[in-house]
Design a protein around this motif. Structure first.
Motif, PDB file in Angstrom:
ATOM      1  N   SER A 159       0.781  -1.150   0.292  1.00  0.00           N
ATOM      2  CA  SER A 159      -0.233   0.342  -0.085  1.00  0.00           C
ATOM      3  C   SER A 159       0.507   1.618   0.223  1.00  0.00           C
ATOM      4  CB  SER A 159      -0.672   0.007   1.397  1.00  0.00           C
ATOM      5  OG  SER A 159      -2.152   1.354   1.282  1.00  0.00           O
ATOM      6  N   ALA A 160       0.337   2.099  -0.770  1.00  0.00           N
ATOM      7  CA  ALA A 160       0.953   3.270  -0.676  1.00  0.00           C
ATOM      8  C   ALA A 160       0.660   4.360  -0.084  1.00  0.00           C
ATOM      9  CB  ALA A 160       0.825   4.310  -2.206  1.00  0.00           C
ATOM     10  N   GLU A 176      -3.075   1.993   8.573  1.00  0.00           N
ATOM     11  CA  GLU A 176      -3.857   2.585   9.362  1.00  0.00           C
ATOM     12  C   GLU A 176      -5.489   3.506   8.965  1.00  0.00           C
ATOM     13  OE1 GLU A 176      -0.327   1.260  11.331  1.00  0.00           O
ATOM     14  OE2 GLU A 176      -0.141   2.857  10.098  1.00  0.00           O
ATOM     15  N   ARG A 177      -4.305   3.221   7.582  1.00  0.00           N
ATOM     16  CA  ARG A 177      -5.357   4.484   7.153  1.00  0.00           C
ATOM     17  C   ARG A 177      -6.649   3.594   6.727  1.00  0.00           C
ATOM     18  NH1 ARG A 177      -9.602   6.704   5.440  1.00  0.00           N
ATOM     19  NH2 ARG A 177      -9.410   7.889   3.886  1.00  0.00           N
ATOM     20  N   PHE A 178      -7.203   2.020   6.493  1.00  0.00           N
ATOM     21  CA  PHE A 178      -7.589   1.900   6.345  1.00  0.00           C
ATOM     22  C   PHE A 178      -8.854   0.141   7.569  1.00  0.00           C
ATOM     23  CE2 PHE A 178      -4.635   1.996   3.078  1.00  0.00           C
ATOM     24  CZ  PHE A 178      -5.586   1.841   1.576  1.00  0.00           C
ATOM     25  N   ARG A 179      -9.825   0.251   6.935  1.00  0.00           N
ATOM     26  CA  ARG A 179     -10.260  -0.795   7.666  1.00  0.00           C
ATOM     27  C   ARG A 179      -9.719  -1.921   7.500  1.00  0.00           C
ATOM     28  NH1 ARG A 179     -15.753  -1.869   8.520  1.00  0.00           N
ATOM     29  NH2 ARG A 179     -16.455  -0.511   6.980  1.00  0.00           N
ATOM     30  N   VAL A 180      -9.183  -3.171   7.331  1.00  0.00           N
ATOM     31  CA  VAL A 180      -8.985  -4.492   6.950  1.00  0.00           C
ATOM     32  C   VAL A 180      -9.673  -5.600   7.053  1.00  0.00           C
ATOM     33  CG1 VAL A 180      -7.114  -6.310   5.880  1.00  0.00           C
ATOM     34  CG2 VAL A 180      -6.814  -3.339   6.063  1.00  0.00           C
ATOM     35  N   ALA A 188      -3.179  -3.760  -8.788  1.00  0.00           N
ATOM     36  CA  ALA A 188      -4.085  -3.261  -8.746  1.00  0.00           C
ATOM     37  C   ALA A 188      -4.006  -2.426  -7.458  1.00  0.00           C
ATOM     38  CB  ALA A 188      -4.972  -3.986  -8.768  1.00  0.00           C
ATOM     39  N   LEU A 189      -3.741  -3.029  -6.068  1.00  0.00           N
ATOM     40  CA  LEU A 189      -3.638  -2.928  -4.985  1.00  0.00           C
ATOM     41  C   LEU A 189      -2.717  -1.382  -4.842  1.00  0.00           C
ATOM     42  CD1 LEU A 189      -3.582  -4.724  -1.165  1.00  0.00           C
ATOM     43  CD2 LEU A 189      -1.600  -2.826  -2.219  1.00  0.00           C
ATOM     44  N   LYS A 190      -1.684  -1.874  -5.007  1.00  0.00           N
ATOM     45  CA  LYS A 190      -1.020  -0.925  -5.197  1.00  0.00           C
ATOM     46  C   LYS A 190      -1.000   0.195  -6.171  1.00  0.00           C
ATOM     47  CE  LYS A 190       3.305  -4.224  -5.970  1.00  0.00           C
ATOM     48  NZ  LYS A 190       4.347  -4.125  -6.324  1.00  0.00           N
ATOM     49  N   ARG A 191      -2.052  -0.163  -7.221  1.00  0.00           N
ATOM     50  CA  ARG A 191      -2.530   1.321  -8.641  1.00  0.00           C
ATOM     51  C   ARG A 191      -3.736   2.411  -7.542  1.00  0.00           C
ATOM     52  NH1 ARG A 191      -5.707   0.866 -13.490  1.00  0.00           N
ATOM     53  NH2 ARG A 191      -4.887   1.948 -14.399  1.00  0.00           N
ATOM     54  N   PHE A 192      -4.499   1.187  -7.272  1.00  0.00           N
ATOM     55  CA  PHE A 192      -5.401   2.569  -5.994  1.00  0.00           C
ATOM     56  C   PHE A 192      -4.911   3.219  -5.306  1.00  0.00           C
ATOM     57  CE2 PHE A 192      -8.163   1.733  -2.748  1.00  0.00           C
ATOM     58  CZ  PHE A 192      -9.702   2.434  -3.193  1.00  0.00           C
ATOM     59  N   THR A 193      -4.159   2.319  -3.963  1.00  0.00           N
ATOM     60  CA  THR A 193      -3.499   3.406  -3.094  1.00  0.00           C
ATOM     61  C   THR A 193      -2.696   4.340  -3.723  1.00  0.00           C
ATOM     62  OG1 THR A 193      -1.965   1.853  -2.634  1.00  0.00           O
ATOM     63  CG2 THR A 193      -4.189   1.007  -1.725  1.00  0.00           C
ATOM     64  N   GLU A 252      -2.613  10.337  -3.475  1.00  0.00           N
ATOM     65  CA  GLU A 252      -3.112  11.638  -4.145  1.00  0.00           C
ATOM     66  C   GLU A 252      -3.956  12.477  -4.327  1.00  0.00           C
ATOM     67  OE1 GLU A 252      -2.948   9.908  -8.104  1.00  0.00           O
ATOM     68  OE2 GLU A 252      -0.286   9.449  -7.803  1.00  0.00           O
ATOM     69  N   LEU A 253      -4.483  11.673  -3.757  1.00  0.00           N
ATOM     70  CA  LEU A 253      -6.494  12.840  -3.243  1.00  0.00           C
ATOM     71  C   LEU A 253      -6.554  12.974  -2.077  1.00  0.00           C
ATOM     72  CD1 LEU A 253      -8.493  10.245  -5.759  1.00  0.00           C
ATOM     73  CD2 LEU A 253      -7.895  12.711  -6.240  1.00  0.00           C
ATOM     74  N   PRO A 254      -8.182  13.784  -1.249  1.00  0.00           N
ATOM     75  CA  PRO A 254      -7.868  14.525  -0.383  1.00  0.00           C
ATOM     76  C   PRO A 254      -9.296  12.918   0.120  1.00  0.00           C
ATOM     77  CG  PRO A 254      -9.376  15.768  -1.399  1.00  0.00           C
ATOM     78  CD  PRO A 254      -8.224  15.097  -2.823  1.00  0.00           C
TER      79      PRO A 254
END
Length: 133
Positions: free
Chosen positions: A15-16, A20-24, A54-59, A64-66
């Motif tokens: 992940s980029a 802690e930013r996610f719920r897994v 896709a996980l790498k791309r998605f994160t 890059e977004l707020p």
């Protein structure tokens, strides 16, 4: 009964954004889809190289977004059955297939879906920006 596979290490490694930013979650019910006001559920097939890419791309795109106001959830694809798959992806043939699928949720309702590994980066950004409006 087989031990459950923990997707957290794969999310953390690739992940980029910080874990802690996610719920897994490893159980569909734990995603609490109906409780998501604004969020994205990424369906990760840890056994699939395209899904990890896709996980790498998605994160990267999410970084890059707020997105601090969004609920970001990683869901283990192996927990999906026909009913939960239909809840996430509808009944028109779009299914979790190990490609890194994502759904955008507003007020508990799926409002967009993409195969994050195959869809355009612009589509991923546009769906997310619509949630931020």
């Amino acid at each position: 009964m087989a031990d459950e596979f923990d997707i957290c290490p794969i999310v953390q490694k690739h992940s980029a954004l910080p874990i802690e930013r996610f719920r897994v979650v490893s159980h569909f019910g734990d995603a609490r889809l109906a409780e998501i006001r604004r969020g994205v559920v990424f369906v990760l097939a840890a056994w699939s190289a395209p899904s990890v890419v896709a996980l790498k791309r998605f994160t990267r795109i999410m970084s890059e977004l707020p997105t601090s106001g969004l609920d970001l959830v990683f869901l283990d694809s192996d927990c999906l059955d026909a009913e939960s798959d239909a809840q996430l992806f509808g009944t028109d043939g779009f299914r979790a297939g190990g490609w890194g699928e994502a759904v955008w949720v507003r007020d508990g309702v799926v409002v967009a879906r993409e195969i994050a590994g195959l869809g355009s980066e612009q589509a991923l950004r546009d769906h997310t920006r619509r949630l931020l409006e």
